[in-house]
Design a protein around this motif. Sequence first.
Motif, mmCIF file in Angstrom:
data_model
loop_
_atom_site.group_PDB
_atom_site.id
_atom_site.type_symbol
_atom_site.label_atom_id
_atom_site.label_comp_id
_atom_site.label_asym_id
_atom_site.label_seq_id
_atom_site.Cartn_x
_atom_site.Cartn_y
_atom_site.Cartn_z
ATOM 1 N N TRP A 1 22.332 43.034 33.702
ATOM 2 C CA TRP A 1 23.735 43.391 33.885
ATOM 3 C C TRP A 1 24.299 42.757 35.153
ATOM 4 C CZ3 TRP A 1 26.714 45.391 30.291
ATOM 5 C CH2 TRP A 1 26.123 46.105 29.244
ATOM 6 N N HIS A 2 25.543 42.263 35.044
ATOM 7 C CA HIS A 2 26.282 41.669 36.158
ATOM 8 C C HIS A 2 27.672 42.304 36.180
ATOM 9 C CE1 HIS A 2 23.337 38.336 36.338
ATOM 10 N NE2 HIS A 2 23.326 38.468 35.021
ATOM 11 N N THR A 3 28.158 42.658 37.358
ATOM 12 C CA THR A 3 29.523 43.179 37.483
ATOM 13 C C THR A 3 30.459 42.020 37.801
ATOM 14 O OG1 THR A 3 29.212 43.641 39.826
ATOM 15 C CG2 THR A 3 28.777 45.451 38.288
ATOM 16 N N GLY A 4 31.742 42.228 37.513
ATOM 17 C CA GLY A 4 32.712 41.190 37.806
ATOM 18 C C GLY A 4 34.119 41.613 37.452
ATOM 19 N N ALA A 5 35.021 40.673 37.639
ATOM 20 C CA ALA A 5 36.431 40.892 37.313
ATOM 21 C C ALA A 5 36.834 39.911 36.211
ATOM 22 C CB ALA A 5 37.304 40.674 38.545
ATOM 23 N N ALA B 1 44.080 46.890 31.229
ATOM 24 C CA ALA B 1 44.233 48.163 31.941
ATOM 25 C C ALA B 1 43.331 48.238 33.167
ATOM 26 C CB ALA B 1 43.928 49.330 30.997
ATOM 27 N N ASP B 2 42.147 47.625 33.093
ATOM 28 C CA ASP B 2 41.192 47.650 34.208
ATOM 29 C C ASP B 2 40.305 46.408 34.094
ATOM 30 O OD1 ASP B 2 39.287 48.088 36.158
ATOM 31 O OD2 ASP B 2 38.594 50.000 35.345
ATOM 32 N N PRO B 3 40.523 45.407 34.933
ATOM 33 C CA PRO B 3 39.772 44.157 34.815
ATOM 34 C C PRO B 3 38.321 44.222 35.303
ATOM 35 C CG PRO B 3 41.310 44.017 36.640
ATOM 36 C CD PRO B 3 41.578 45.327 35.942
ATOM 37 N N ARG B 4 37.905 45.328 35.921
ATOM 38 C CA ARG B 4 36.501 45.438 36.352
ATOM 39 C C ARG B 4 35.620 45.628 35.115
ATOM 40 N NH1 ARG B 4 35.134 43.095 40.472
ATOM 41 N NH2 ARG B 4 33.213 44.270 40.378
ATOM 42 N N VAL B 5 34.640 44.761 34.955
ATOM 43 C CA VAL B 5 33.775 44.788 33.779
ATOM 44 C C VAL B 5 32.323 44.570 34.203
ATOM 45 C CG1 VAL B 5 35.594 43.891 32.261
ATOM 46 C CG2 VAL B 5 33.980 42.300 33.332
ATOM 47 N N ARG B 6 31.432 44.753 33.226
ATOM 48 C CA ARG B 6 30.036 44.358 33.379
ATOM 49 C C ARG B 6 29.709 43.467 32.191
ATOM 50 N NH1 ARG B 6 25.509 48.430 34.472
ATOM 51 N NH2 ARG B 6 25.907 49.022 32.329
ATOM 52 N N VAL B 7 28.811 42.501 32.427
ATOM 53 C CA VAL B 7 28.355 41.621 31.357
ATOM 54 C C VAL B 7 26.827 41.615 31.383
ATOM 55 C CG1 VAL B 7 28.440 39.291 30.380
ATOM 56 C CG2 VAL B 7 30.382 40.134 31.700
ATOM 57 N N ARG B 8 26.229 41.871 30.216
ATOM 58 C CA ARG B 8 24.776 41.779 30.099
ATOM 59 C C ARG B 8 24.451 40.384 29.576
ATOM 60 N NH1 ARG B 8 21.921 45.627 25.989
ATOM 61 N NH2 ARG B 8 22.425 43.926 24.586
ATOM 62 N N ILE B 9 23.801 39.594 30.435
ATOM 63 C CA ILE B 9 23.424 38.230 30.084
ATOM 64 C C ILE B 9 21.908 38.135 30.171
ATOM 65 C CG2 ILE B 9 23.685 35.790 30.678
ATOM 66 C CD1 ILE B 9 26.257 36.647 32.247
ATOM 67 N N ARG B 10 21.279 37.748 29.073
ATOM 68 C CA ARG B 10 19.808 37.636 29.003
ATOM 69 C C ARG B 10 19.116 38.914 29.481
ATOM 70 N NH1 ARG B 10 20.740 32.200 31.433
ATOM 71 N NH2 ARG B 10 21.021 30.837 29.651
ATOM 72 N N GLY B 11 19.684 40.044 29.096
ATOM 73 C CA GLY B 11 19.060 41.328 29.404
ATOM 74 C C GLY B 11 19.361 41.895 30.777
ATOM 75 N N LEU C 1 29.660 42.691 26.617
ATOM 76 C CA LEU C 1 30.732 42.915 27.588
ATOM 77 C C LEU C 1 31.016 44.411 27.631
ATOM 78 C CD1 LEU C 1 33.036 41.782 29.423
ATOM 79 C CD2 LEU C 1 34.463 41.818 27.366
ATOM 80 N N GLU C 2 30.976 44.995 28.823
ATOM 81 C CA GLU C 2 31.285 46.417 28.981
ATOM 82 C C GLU C 2 32.596 46.553 29.738
ATOM 83 O OE1 GLU C 2 28.408 49.840 30.015
ATOM 84 O OE2 GLU C 2 29.426 49.310 31.899
ATOM 85 N N THR C 3 33.567 47.181 29.082
ATOM 86 C CA THR C 3 34.853 47.476 29.698
ATOM 87 C C THR C 3 34.967 48.985 29.842
ATOM 88 O OG1 THR C 3 35.950 47.586 27.529
ATOM 89 C CG2 THR C 3 35.959 45.442 28.656
ATOM 90 N N THR C 4 36.020 49.424 30.506
ATOM 91 C CA THR C 4 36.309 50.852 30.610
ATOM 92 C C THR C 4 37.441 51.162 29.643
ATOM 93 O OG1 THR C 4 35.653 50.873 32.926
ATOM 94 C CG2 THR C 4 37.033 52.695 32.172
ATOM 95 N N GLY C 5 37.231 52.144 28.763
ATOM 96 C CA GLY C 5 38.252 52.513 27.790
ATOM 97 C C GLY C 5 39.553 52.883 28.490
ATOM 98 N N ARG C 6 40.634 52.284 28.063
ATOM 99 C CA ARG C 6 41.929 52.470 28.734
ATOM 100 C C ARG C 6 42.467 53.891 28.575
ATOM 101 N NH1 ARG C 6 42.043 49.678 24.397
ATOM 102 N NH2 ARG C 6 43.443 50.161 22.702
#
Length: 131
Positions: free
Chosen positions: A87-91, A75-85, A33-38
């Motif tokens: 990357w997917h963006t989402g909220a 602080a910022d619900p926009r994230v990325r998730v790496r699933i099975r190698g 899970l990739e978030t943006t540091g607050r």
Amino acid sequence: MPRLADLRFRAATTLQRRVANPIMRRIPLQTVLETTGRTSGLPRRTPVGGRRVGDSFWLVSEFGERSQYVRNIKADPRVRVRIRGRWHTGAAHLLPDDDPVARLRRLPRSNSTAVRVFGTNLLTVRVDLDG
């Protein structure tokens, strides 16, 4: 927070930060899970367990709102998730009314075991993936 829960939190987060996370982030098929540091605004990557169901990715945070990635999501619900190698963006959405124990039963067993062992304040997180 009760003393035992605080000790488990400190032990688990120290182990995760110094040993597990740096290794797990580098494994190509590990879900991350990739978030943006607050505060910093920099990308923060955390290995997580969970499951994709349709256009959503579900996970349970073992420390609830004390988890750094949960605080970043607030602080910022926009994230990325790496699933099975890949990357997917989402909220991301924090779901305090969801039953995290029941949710864990539907997630991969390896994640549920770790979260149950170390968890002190479970919180369900759903990431709605973009197209």
